[in-house]
Design an enzyme around this catalytic site. Sequence first.
Site, short mmCIF file in Angstrom:
data_model
loop_
_atom_site.label_atom_id
_atom_site.label_comp_id
_atom_site.label_asym_id
_atom_site.label_seq_id
_atom_site.Cartn_x
_atom_site.Cartn_y
_atom_site.Cartn_z
N TYR A 221 1.57 10.85 -3.86
CA TYR A 221 1.66 11.61 -5.15
C TYR A 221 1.64 13.13 -5.00
CZ TYR A 221 1.12 6.46 -5.55
OH TYR A 221 1.19 5.24 -5.45
N PRO B 201 0.70 -1.16 -0.02
CA PRO B 201 0.14 -0.02 -0.02
C PRO B 201 0.85 1.20 -0.04
CG PRO B 201 0.07 -0.90 2.20
CD PRO B 201 0.72 -1.75 1.26
N CYS C 79 2.65 29.49 -16.02
CA CYS C 79 2.17 29.82 -17.68
C CYS C 79 1.65 28.68 -18.33
CB CYS C 79 3.25 30.64 -18.04
SG CYS C 79 3.77 31.81 -17.30
N GLU C 80 0.57 28.00 -17.67
CA GLU C 80 -0.01 26.98 -18.37
C GLU C 80 -1.58 27.07 -17.82
OE1 GLU C 80 1.14 24.09 -19.90
OE2 GLU C 80 3.22 24.48 -19.49
N TYR D 283 -4.43 13.97 -13.55
CA TYR D 283 -5.50 13.07 -13.37
C TYR D 283 -6.95 13.65 -13.36
CZ TYR D 283 -1.50 10.48 -11.61
OH TYR D 283 -0.18 9.81 -11.27
N ARG E 267 -0.74 5.03 -1.22
CA ARG E 267 -1.78 6.18 -1.05
C ARG E 267 -2.43 5.98 0.03
NH1 ARG E 267 -4.01 8.77 -5.47
NH2 ARG E 267 -3.33 7.00 -6.97
C1 LIG Z 1 2.32 2.33 -7.16
C2 LIG Z 1 2.51 1.04 -6.63
C3 LIG Z 1 2.04 0.51 -5.56
C4 LIG Z 1 1.06 1.48 -4.47
O1 LIG Z 1 0.11 1.74 -5.12
P1 LIG Z 1 -0.85 2.86 -4.16
O2 LIG Z 1 -2.19 2.89 -5.01
O3 LIG Z 1 -0.36 4.05 -3.98
O4 LIG Z 1 -1.23 2.07 -3.04
C5 LIG Z 1 2.09 -0.72 -5.23
N1 LIG Z 1 2.70 -1.69 -6.03
C6 LIG Z 1 3.28 -1.16 -7.28
C7 LIG Z 1 4.14 -2.40 -8.13
C8 LIG Z 1 3.20 0.04 -7.71
O5 LIG Z 1 3.71 0.53 -8.74
#
Ligand SMILES: *Cc1c(COP(=O)(O)O)cnc(C)c1O
Length: 419
Positions: free
Chosen positions: A373, A274, A344-345, A316, A276
């Site tokens: 992120y 995990p 400037c975008e 996103y 995020r």
């Molecule tokens: C980005 C990533 C994660 C983490 O994803 P989250 O959405 O931030 O939990 C886990 N494993 C791999 C291989 C990733 O590229």
Amino acid sequence: MNPFHHKDGELYAEDVPLRRIAEDVGTPCYVYSSAAITERYQRYATSLSGLNARIYYSVKANSNQAVIATLGRLGAGADVVSVGEMYRALKAGIAAKDIVFAGVGKTRDEMVAALQAGIHQFNVESRGELLTLNETAVSLGKRAPTVLRINPDVDAKTHAKISTGKAENKFGIDIAHAAEIYAEAASLPGIEIIGLACHIGSQLLDIAPYRSAFAKLADLTRQLRGSGLTVGRIDLGGGIGVSYRGEQTISIDDYTTAVMETVGNLGVQLEMEPGRSIVADAGLLLAKVINVKEGVSRKFVIVDAAMNDLIRPALYEAYHEILPIRAPGDDARVERVDVVGPICESGDLFAEQRPMPPVSPGDLVAFCTAGAYGAVMASTYNTRPIAPEVMVKGGEYQVVRPRLSYDTMIGQDVVPSWL
Ligand SMILES: *Cc1c(COP(=O)(O)O)cnc(C)c1O
């Protein structure tokens, strides 16, 4: 727990008024709550405690060493997607034996560095990569502990740019070819094939795609075992979504249930990655209103943070709640404004026609749920210094990365000698 709350009309991070941090460190600035990171991690650890499972924090979500070290002390390993992230994790005190190396394009040099460090596991994403890893390991007289990342071809129903488990995505080995490549891996002298992995995407809000992906891995495990191969480990990836605007997400307990019901009785060691869901809502981006501009048809709130600090809205179309640091009165009117940065975008837009209480130049605002992120994707576009990061713990806080100075930033360029 929400680490960010209003008290006496002011927004606090744990027991520290954000205004104090803004005055001390300046804006824009990222602020993280140590208590929230800890609590988010413990939620996983508690829920998974009945399983033979280990958590590898996905460093790419927020790779500040203060964050990695906070999680490392709690017992987390690290999931890295580059050797740079491996060095950061090591520097933050994560042992090499607790590091998993994922990613679709590991270079030979990266493999050498990770093999020499003695990491826990390589997540291999293609046959070509498997062969390169084998050769590299053999040349060093080593065997690479390896799992194969399978692309289970499920739709994670998330944003196209963060969906990774469909057949048309670049990630993982097609499930149709997995058995053949697994058998080949078992025959290679530089590869110690241990098991399987998947990671179907990020910001998942529905448990169903996990269930179908894990069930496919379970079927594949039984098939491989049926042909005499050993599968001792399954890495389930990351991806659990967070609530950016009040949306319902997956509870960790529901996730654990899905894990138990699909891969729970295979007798394998389980891993999760995990990112995020551990750091996103433990952080925010603090900014100051520079100006309020009345356009012909719209009102623009121009803040001192920009897409170089937080690119998620531009990349996103992501939504971040924007809170004034001074709580608006109950009778405050709400007006629709565009909240924009100074870059400037036209894409440097945090929110379009967002209902907000009126703000004035000098007011502080917070972009919520920015712990993942956010800072990691910052750039110096428009020669803007990378924003500092602050970690709060109770009534204390420390700058965990200072603002990049103009001298450092500009001093990197070299004017060629022929000029
Ligand atoms: C980005 C990533 C994660 C983490 O994803 P989250 O959405 O931030 O939990 C886990 N494993 C791999 C291989 C990733 O590229």
